[in-house]
Design a protein around this motif. Structure first.
Motif, short mmCIF file in Angstrom:
data_model
loop_
_atom_site.label_atom_id
_atom_site.label_comp_id
_atom_site.label_asym_id
_atom_site.label_seq_id
_atom_site.Cartn_x
_atom_site.Cartn_y
_atom_site.Cartn_z
N PRO A 108 104.73 33.16 66.51
CA PRO A 108 103.49 32.40 66.26
C PRO A 108 103.10 31.47 67.40
O PRO A 108 101.91 31.18 67.58
N LEU A 109 104.07 30.99 68.17
CA LEU A 109 103.74 30.14 69.32
C LEU A 109 102.93 30.93 70.33
O LEU A 109 101.91 30.45 70.85
N TRP A 110 103.38 32.15 70.62
CA TRP A 110 102.68 32.98 71.61
C TRP A 110 101.35 33.49 71.05
O TRP A 110 100.37 33.61 71.80
N SER A 111 101.32 33.76 69.74
CA SER A 111 100.05 34.16 69.12
C SER A 111 99.00 33.07 69.30
O SER A 111 97.84 33.35 69.62
N ILE A 117 93.35 31.82 74.53
CA ILE A 117 92.84 32.42 75.76
C ILE A 117 91.82 33.51 75.48
O ILE A 117 90.72 33.54 76.05
N PHE A 118 92.16 34.43 74.57
CA PHE A 118 91.34 35.63 74.37
C PHE A 118 90.36 35.53 73.21
O PHE A 118 89.34 36.23 73.20
N LEU A 119 90.67 34.70 72.22
CA LEU A 119 89.77 34.55 71.08
C LEU A 119 88.97 33.25 71.14
O LEU A 119 88.16 32.97 70.27
N ARG A 120 89.25 32.45 72.18
CA ARG A 120 88.58 31.16 72.36
C ARG A 120 88.78 30.23 71.17
O ARG A 120 87.90 29.44 70.84
N GLU A 121 89.94 30.35 70.53
CA GLU A 121 90.23 29.46 69.42
C GLU A 121 90.58 28.07 69.95
O GLU A 121 91.35 27.95 70.90
N VAL A 173 96.68 39.34 68.25
CA VAL A 173 95.37 39.01 68.84
C VAL A 173 94.52 40.26 68.99
O VAL A 173 93.32 40.26 68.68
N TYR A 174 95.13 41.36 69.43
CA TYR A 174 94.39 42.61 69.59
C TYR A 174 93.88 43.11 68.24
O TYR A 174 92.75 43.61 68.13
N TYR A 175 94.71 42.95 67.21
CA TYR A 175 94.27 43.32 65.86
C TYR A 175 93.04 42.52 65.46
O TYR A 175 92.07 43.07 64.92
N ARG A 176 93.05 41.22 65.72
CA ARG A 176 91.91 40.37 65.37
C ARG A 176 90.66 40.81 66.13
O ARG A 176 89.54 40.77 65.59
N LEU A 177 90.82 41.25 67.37
CA LEU A 177 89.69 41.65 68.19
C LEU A 177 89.10 43.00 67.77
O LEU A 177 87.88 43.18 67.78
N LYS A 178 89.97 43.95 67.40
CA LYS A 178 89.52 45.33 67.26
C LYS A 178 89.66 45.93 65.87
O LYS A 178 88.97 46.91 65.56
N LEU A 179 90.55 45.39 65.01
CA LEU A 179 90.87 46.10 63.77
C LEU A 179 90.78 45.24 62.52
O LEU A 179 91.18 45.68 61.45
N SER A 180 90.26 44.04 62.63
CA SER A 180 90.29 43.12 61.50
C SER A 180 89.45 43.59 60.32
O SER A 180 89.64 43.12 59.20
N ASP A 181 88.52 44.54 60.57
CA ASP A 181 87.67 45.03 59.47
C ASP A 181 88.34 46.13 58.64
O ASP A 181 87.86 46.45 57.56
N LEU A 182 89.44 46.69 59.15
CA LEU A 182 90.13 47.74 58.41
C LEU A 182 91.09 47.15 57.39
O LEU A 182 91.59 46.04 57.58
N PRO A 183 91.40 47.88 56.32
CA PRO A 183 92.40 47.40 55.36
C PRO A 183 93.75 47.19 56.04
O PRO A 183 94.20 48.03 56.82
N LYS A 184 94.38 46.05 55.76
CA LYS A 184 95.65 45.72 56.43
C LYS A 184 96.74 46.75 56.17
O LYS A 184 97.54 47.06 57.04
#
Length: 296
Positions: A108-111, A117-121, A173-184
């Motif tokens: 979670p620290l690295w997430s 950096i990538f999601l601008r959170e 992070v990649y999941y959040r960017l590209k796949l968050s709309d699919l069922p987990k």
């Protein structure tokens, strides 16, 4: 059953069950190296796990992902399944199971850092403090080993586990960017399938000629980690995600290394040094703080 998942006592019972199973699985992963190579075990585990996950997806009628999602599922599978467990299983040849679980669950620290950096959170000062605290804990655990003149293999093993944690964070992070709309549940099943293919390829190249010792114990290790720790636990976890609050979502990351350290001490006789205990407290505290989100 859906009504049960809304009950707090049932949620916490399942969280405890899942984290105990995940913590215990580290002991089996370590012990499995007596019977087969690290990559072979990972391949067998995830062939079993992916088959069970696909069966669950079929039984629950979760469907297949669209073709456009397949390249992204391959990327997540490589980052979350292939890279993480190739590195983890190889590193377990040199370092304790409990310490390995602790280092991996610094994820979670690295997430958080990668999301910034990538999601601008935006990261609050409290969360930055948590990241810093966790990194200090990692340095204490690894620094104590370096100062105590541990073998080079131990230090390399620890670095590989941390690299696995970074890869896991990157997959989130990649999941959040590209796949968050699919069922987990669908995402986990298919990323595991693609990740398993890559692990099997590495296993065939690196350990294709090495024998596998089949005993009741080695069969148990493969089935437990594949069916229970992978397919069953992730299925339960994804079903819980829709009902968990922030604390509930954070607890598994905090509890798994605790159980990993406990079972390592209890079942494998691993020594809990002062540096591991202090580093554990800092890492787990840092993970907790880094996952706090202020409500606005």
């Amino acid at each position: 059953m859906e009504q049960w998942f809304k009950q707090k006592w049932f949620q916490w019972m399942l969280i405890l069950l899942v984290t105990i199973l995940w913590g215990y699985s580290w002991i089996l992963m370590k012990d499995a190296l007596q019977y087969m190579g690290p990559f072979t075990f990972s391949a067998l585990r995830f062939v079993t796990g992916a088959a069970a996950m696909l069966l669950i997806v079929w039984l629950l009628r979760a469907g297949r992902p669209p073709r456009s999602a397949l390249p992204h599922l391959i990327v997540v599978g490589i980052l979350q399944t292939s890279v993480v467990f190739i590195l983890v299983m190889y590193a377990l040849k040199f370092i304790d199971a409990g310490k390995s679980s602790l280092l991996l669950y610094s994820m979670p620290l690295w997430s958080g850092l990668l999301a910034a950096i990538f999601l601008r959170e935006r990261i609050s000062k409290l969360r930055w403090g948590g990241v810093g605290l966790g990194i200090v804990g990692l340095l204490i655990v690894m620094g104590a080993d370096a100062l105590s003149q541990q073998s080079k293999d131990v230090i390399i093993g620890e670095l590989l586990i941390i690299l696995a944690a970074v890869s896991w964070g990157a997959s989130n992070v990649y999941y959040r960017l590209k796949l968050s709309d699919l069922p987990k549940l669908q995402v986990n099943a298919y990323q595991m399938l693609f990740g398993t293919i890559a692990i099997a390829l590495v296993s065939w190249i690196a350990e294709g000629g090495e024998p596998v010792v089949w005993t009741p114990e080695s069969v148990y290790y493969v089935l437990f980690t594949g069916v229970l720790a992978s397919a069953f636990c992730f299925t339960i976890w994804f079903m819980l995600l829709g009902h968990l609050d922030m604390i509930g979502a954070t607890m598994p990351s905090l509890l798994v290394p605790v159980f990993g350290l406990f079972f390592g001490w209890l079942l494998l006789g691993e020594v809990l040094t002062v540096s591991v205990v202090v580093g554990s407290a800092l890492i787990l505290s840092g993970v907790f703080l880094a996952n706090i989100k202020r409500e606005h």
